[in-house]
Scaffold this active site. Sequence first.
Site, PDB file in Angstrom:
ATOM      1  CG  ASP A  21      -1.689   1.221   1.434  1.00 27.55           C
ATOM      2  OD1 ASP A  21      -2.404   1.613   0.483  1.00 27.55           O
ATOM      3  OD2 ASP A  21      -1.605   1.832   2.515  1.00 27.55           O
ATOM      4  CG  ASP A  23      -1.736   7.724   0.567  1.00 24.13           C
ATOM      5  OD1 ASP A  23      -0.839   8.575   0.504  1.00 24.13           O
ATOM      6  OD2 ASP A  23      -2.577   7.549  -0.330  1.00 24.13           O
ATOM      7  CB  SER A 117      -7.297   3.553  -2.315  1.00 23.10           C
ATOM      8  OG  SER A 117      -7.596   2.283  -1.787  1.00 23.10           O
ATOM      9  CE  LYS A 148      -5.474  -1.173  -1.115  1.00 19.39           C
ATOM     10  NZ  LYS A 148      -4.289  -0.494  -0.553  1.00 19.39           N
ATOM     11  CG  ASP A 173      -2.064   2.819   6.471  1.00 13.94           C
ATOM     12  OD1 ASP A 173      -2.596   3.827   6.966  1.00 13.94           O
ATOM     13  OD2 ASP A 173      -2.269   2.453   5.305  1.00 13.94           O
TER      14      ASP A 173
END
Length: 229
Positions: A21, A23, A117, A148, A173
């Site tokens: 991922d 961010d 995303s 997601k 996260d």
Amino acid sequence: MSAGTTASTPVVLTAKALLLDMDGTIVNSDAVVERCWREWAVSHGLDPQEALKVVHGRQGYATMAILLPERPMELNHAENAVMLARETADTEGVVPVGGAPAFMAAIADLPHALVTSADAALAAARMTAAALPMPDVRVTAESVGASKPDPEGFLKGAAELGFDPADCLVFEDSGAGITAGLAAGMRVIGIGPRAAEHGPTAHVLDLTSVRVDTEADGTIRLTLTAPAA
């Protein structure tokens, strides 16, 4: 090691490929995310603190659908386009997560993909602002039909790398991202304070606690350690 706990003694996980991922995992963009979404929430008469509880890990339209469930989805998609443009233009305070530069250097020649995303433009802006290398394989918002916590993005990332889901290890996260990774049949290393409560396979505070080694057969060996006291 029990799910959702932070490594106190070294924990070793092996994989054939890594799915990252962006961010909150390799890029700390909390400052801009919170700026933009606080203002959006206030403009719609919503509690900013409650809005921020569901923002992380999802595409913007999916967050809006949760916060404004009666609103037509086409309005969410339209506002999401505006939000993406604003977030792309605002990189103030975007920095790498602790340990991310060394981690990305360590996996540069290993099978890995970005699964985010964010759309392609936002991903490029934030990776550039954080001075991190963009993986050759990436699954962005344009690449999937479902946000997601749907596992589509991670499954697509594994397929593009050419590995079975069970051989992939996810770094995430957010609750939505961890749910997506587990639903894809993958193990998940949770990164940062948000991750611990969502039941990842293992958890570290940041990437300074992750050591990367490669075995003779190409297997990626990850050693997770707690930070020094």
